[in-house]
Design an enzyme around this catalytic site. Structure first.
Site, PDB file in Angstrom:
ATOM      1  N   GLU A  45      56.868  31.289  44.162  1.00 12.32           N
ATOM      2  CA  GLU A  45      58.175  31.721  44.648  1.00 12.32           C
ATOM      3  C   GLU A  45      58.128  32.195  46.096  1.00 12.32           C
ATOM      4  OE1 GLU A  45      60.479  34.095  42.106  1.00 12.32           O
ATOM      5  OE2 GLU A  45      60.271  32.524  40.601  1.00 12.32           O
TER       6      GLU A  45
ATOM      7  N   CYS B  85      59.844  36.032  52.559  1.00 10.10           N
ATOM      8  CA  CYS B  85      58.909  36.735  51.669  1.00 10.10           C
ATOM      9  C   CYS B  85      58.018  35.705  50.982  1.00 10.10           C
ATOM     10  CB  CYS B  85      59.714  37.546  50.655  1.00 10.10           C
ATOM     11  SG  CYS B  85      58.678  38.442  49.499  1.00 10.10           S
TER      12      CYS B  85
ATOM     13  N   CYS C 257      49.984  37.861  38.974  1.00 13.04           N
ATOM     14  CA  CYS C 257      49.250  38.978  39.579  1.00 13.04           C
ATOM     15  C   CYS C 257      48.466  39.703  38.494  1.00 13.04           C
ATOM     16  CB  CYS C 257      50.223  39.956  40.247  1.00 13.04           C
ATOM     17  SG  CYS C 257      49.376  41.275  41.144  1.00 13.04           S
TER      18      CYS C 257
ATOM     19  N   CYS D 227      51.090  46.452  37.607  1.00 12.21           N
ATOM     20  CA  CYS D 227      51.973  47.603  37.843  1.00 12.21           C
ATOM     21  C   CYS D 227      53.084  47.564  36.781  1.00 12.21           C
ATOM     22  CB  CYS D 227      52.554  47.540  39.245  1.00 12.21           C
ATOM     23  SG  CYS D 227      51.264  47.495  40.500  1.00 12.21           S
TER      24      CYS D 227
ATOM     25  N   CYS E  57      56.807  46.113  37.484  1.00 10.81           N
ATOM     26  CA  CYS E  57      56.937  44.852  38.227  1.00 10.81           C
ATOM     27  C   CYS E  57      56.949  43.651  37.291  1.00 10.81           C
ATOM     28  CB  CYS E  57      55.769  44.739  39.215  1.00 10.81           C
ATOM     29  SG  CYS E  57      55.688  43.152  40.054  1.00 10.81           S
TER      30      CYS E  57
ATOM     31  N   CYS F 146      62.733  42.443  45.168  1.00  7.57           N
ATOM     32  CA  CYS F 146      61.357  42.924  45.012  1.00  7.57           C
ATOM     33  C   CYS F 146      61.017  43.095  43.544  1.00  7.57           C
ATOM     34  CB  CYS F 146      61.195  44.309  45.634  1.00  7.57           C
ATOM     35  SG  CYS F 146      61.449  44.352  47.366  1.00  7.57           S
TER      36      CYS F 146
HETATM   37  N1  SAH Z   1      51.283  42.965  45.394  1.00 12.42           N
HETATM   38  C1  SAH Z   1      51.630  43.530  46.637  1.00 12.42           C
HETATM   39  C2  SAH Z   1      52.753  42.791  47.321  1.00 12.42           C
HETATM   40  C3  SAH Z   1      53.878  42.285  46.453  1.00 12.42           C
HETATM   41  S1  SAH Z   1      54.870  43.474  45.631  1.00 12.42           S
HETATM   42  C4  SAH Z   1      51.982  44.976  46.483  1.00 12.42           C
HETATM   43  O1  SAH Z   1      52.172  45.440  45.353  1.00 12.42           O
HETATM   44  O2  SAH Z   1      52.050  45.668  47.484  1.00 12.42           O
HETATM   45  C5  SAH Z   1      56.030  43.947  46.917  1.00 12.42           C
HETATM   46  C6  SAH Z   1      56.707  45.298  46.680  1.00 12.42           C
HETATM   47  O3  SAH Z   1      57.658  45.236  45.603  1.00 12.42           O
HETATM   48  C7  SAH Z   1      55.723  46.397  46.308  1.00 12.42           C
HETATM   49  O4  SAH Z   1      55.878  47.483  47.180  1.00 12.42           O
HETATM   50  C8  SAH Z   1      56.138  46.796  44.916  1.00 12.42           C
HETATM   51  O5  SAH Z   1      55.889  48.155  44.699  1.00 12.42           O
HETATM   52  C9  SAH Z   1      57.590  46.437  44.880  1.00 12.42           C
HETATM   53  N2  SAH Z   1      58.120  46.209  43.541  1.00 12.42           N
HETATM   54  C10 SAH Z   1      57.488  45.667  42.488  1.00 12.42           C
HETATM   55  N3  SAH Z   1      58.320  45.603  41.418  1.00 12.42           N
HETATM   56  C11 SAH Z   1      59.507  46.124  41.810  1.00 12.42           C
HETATM   57  C12 SAH Z   1      60.771  46.297  41.173  1.00 12.42           C
HETATM   58  N4  SAH Z   1      60.969  45.913  39.917  1.00 12.42           N
HETATM   59  N5  SAH Z   1      61.775  46.835  41.882  1.00 12.42           N
HETATM   60  C13 SAH Z   1      61.588  47.185  43.184  1.00 12.42           C
HETATM   61  N6  SAH Z   1      60.424  47.020  43.834  1.00 12.42           N
HETATM   62  C14 SAH Z   1      59.389  46.502  43.161  1.00 12.42           C
HETATM   63 FE1  SF4 Z   2      51.059  42.804  41.602  1.00 15.47          FE
HETATM   64 FE2  SF4 Z   2      53.611  43.496  41.237  1.00 15.47          FE
HETATM   65 FE3  SF4 Z   2      51.723  45.377  41.418  1.00 15.47          FE
HETATM   66 FE4  SF4 Z   2      52.387  43.976  43.620  1.00 15.47          FE
HETATM   67  S1  SF4 Z   2      53.717  45.376  42.478  1.00 15.47           S
HETATM   68  S2  SF4 Z   2      50.310  44.473  42.879  1.00 15.47           S
HETATM   69  S3  SF4 Z   2      52.834  41.975  42.673  1.00 15.47           S
HETATM   70  S4  SF4 Z   2      51.896  43.826  39.798  1.00 15.47           S
END
Ligand code: SAH
Ligand code: SF4
Length: 400
Positions: free
Chosen positions: A116, A157, A164, A168, A171, A391
């Site tokens: 994506e 982006c 991944c 987290c 996410c 995000c």
């Molecule tokens: N994996 C890397 C980059 C991709 S995630 C990282 O985690 O930094 C990009 C951003 O989206 C991160 O700051 C993450 O905390 C945020 N993010 C992830 N899931 C989200 C959600 N459901 N709503 C808002 N932000 C989110």
């Molecule tokens: Fe991976 Fe989502 Fe965590 Fe970024 S926020 S490190 S994409 S699991």
């Protein structure tokens, strides 16, 4: 307040070096730099300067088919094609358009896997280039350009992995697990495919890149930095308009600190919590590399003049959005000794994720508290929520 989902978190094993798999085509040219292309040409019995022509065609003219490489003599083109050479650039397979102008692409990487990429005209208010040019940027974002072409100001982006492994809890990408790493060509290819789609003029239009799509760039470090080098050296983009976001992979940050300044994007940390105990509930990676270890590694990154590190902070109602959390984040930012700004992101919901979006008043009061404490803080506009492009919503959702 801990939700049931947060209590269930278990420590996560993180793969540090899952190997990048090549894309499907036999001899893909896209992804090779000028030196490698010259070497390929020499192997084919051609003068090395033909490599320069290939570089121009691939990265400046952004041609996706060898038949269109008219700087090469036709017999040579035909011979290369017959020998199995292909451009092999990832191609936009599906486009989802949001009411706010955002476009989300499923990009095909040659092995039936899609990745994506998201295009946000006007940016997202969170990740413009180095601080020094933001005033000029605001002025020129209004510029119409000449009659032939309105200037773009946009943020792109980009994904670094399919899925991944970091897991987290808030996410959606995490739900996929790690499918595979992307190669440098597959990462840079997302950018070039979208620049071609919008006829972006490099050097004239203002396009910021954020490596914040699917995946953790610092768990695919060589491909990620390989892509950056291609984008800077061959495509002509500036690393000062690129931001890489990490969940806090210390060995990756240490390598990043050693990159030459003219090749290094800006750095963002997904902080997302005011302290270790909340963070390790949300981000299991924090048990391996707690906040202080991450900050220590970040302090070794030589900053350019006026450059700041971004702390991204996802606001989860009741979990990370309280006034006491804001004060703790401000203290943490000061204690870090880093030039920091905070990008607040209201959590974007996704199916099967058990959190609540923050109230607008909680978001504003959080931002106010940070600013009153002397920490620059911005609210990142949610873009393309209606097409699952915001995000943390990138999960290759096909409706939209
Ligand atoms: N994996 C890397 C980059 C991709 S995630 C990282 O985690 O930094 C990009 C951003 O989206 C991160 O700051 C993450 O905390 C945020 N993010 C992830 N899931 C989200 C959600 N459901 N709503 C808002 N932000 C989110
Ligand atoms: Fe991976 Fe989502 Fe965590 Fe970024 S926020 S490190 S994409 S699991």
């Amino acid at each position: 307040m801990l939700t049931e989902a947060m209590r269930k978190v278990t420590p996560q094993l993180v793969l540090l070096d899952a190997a990048a798999q090549p894309a499907g085509c036999t001899l893909p040219l896209f992804g090779l730099d000028a030196a490698a292309l010259s070497a390929r040409m020499a192997q084919a019995g051609e003068p090395a300067w033909r490599g320069r022509q290939l570089t121009e065609a691939l990265y400046r003219q952004r041609l996706a088919d060898l038949n269109e490489f008219t700087t090469l003599p036709k017999p040579l083109r035909q011979r290369l094609i017959a020998e199995g050479w292909q451009v092999g650039r990832p191609a936009v397979a599906q486009v989802f358009q949001s009411v706010d102008g955002t476009e989300r692409y499923l990009i095909e990487c040659g092995d039936a896997q899609t990745v994506e990429t998201v295009w946000m005209p006007e940016g997202d208010d969170g990740d413009s280039g180095d601080e020094g040019d933001s005033a000029n940027e605001a002025a020129s974002s209004l510029a119409e350009g000449d009659s032939a072409h309105r200037r773009w100001k946009a943020t792109l982006c980009v994904s670094s992995q399919i899925g991944c492994a970091v897991n987290c809890q808030f996410c959606l990408t995490a739900k996929l697990g790690l499918q595979r790493n992307l190669s440098a060509g597959e990462i840079a290819g997302q950018v070039v495919a979208v620049l071609a789609r919008h006829a972006v003029e490099v050097g004239r239009d203002r396009v910021n890149l954020v490596f914040m799509g699917m995946g953790e760039p610092f768990l695919n470090y060589d491909s990620f930095m390989g892509a950056v080098r291609l984008l800077v050296t061959e495509v002509g983009l500036s690393p000062r308009r690129m931001t890489v976001s990490t969940s806090g992979i210390v060995p990756g940050i240490e390598r990043f600190a050693a990159e030459p300044p003219e090749m290094r994007p800006r750095l963002a940390l997904s902080l997302n919590a005011p302290n270790d105990s909340v963070r390790e509930q949300l981000m299991p990676i924090n048990r391996k590399w707690p906040i202080e270890a991450v900050l220590e590694a970040m302090r070794a990154v030589p900053m350019r003049p006026r450059e700041r590190i971004t702390f991204e902070y996802v606001l989860l109602a009741g979990v990370t959005d309280q006034p006491a959390h804001a004060r703790e984040v401000a203290r943490l930012a000061r204690r870090s000794g880093l030039p920091v700004k905070v990008n607040l992101i209201a959590w974007n919901p996704g199916p099967g994720i058990d959190y609540t979006m923050p109230q607008p008043e909680a978001i504003e009061s959080f931002r106010r508290t940070l600013i009153d404490e002397g920490i620059p803080a911005y609210l990142r506009k949610p873009r393309g929520r209606d097409i699952f492009a915001a995000c943390g919503q990138l999960k290759r959702t096909v409706e939209g």
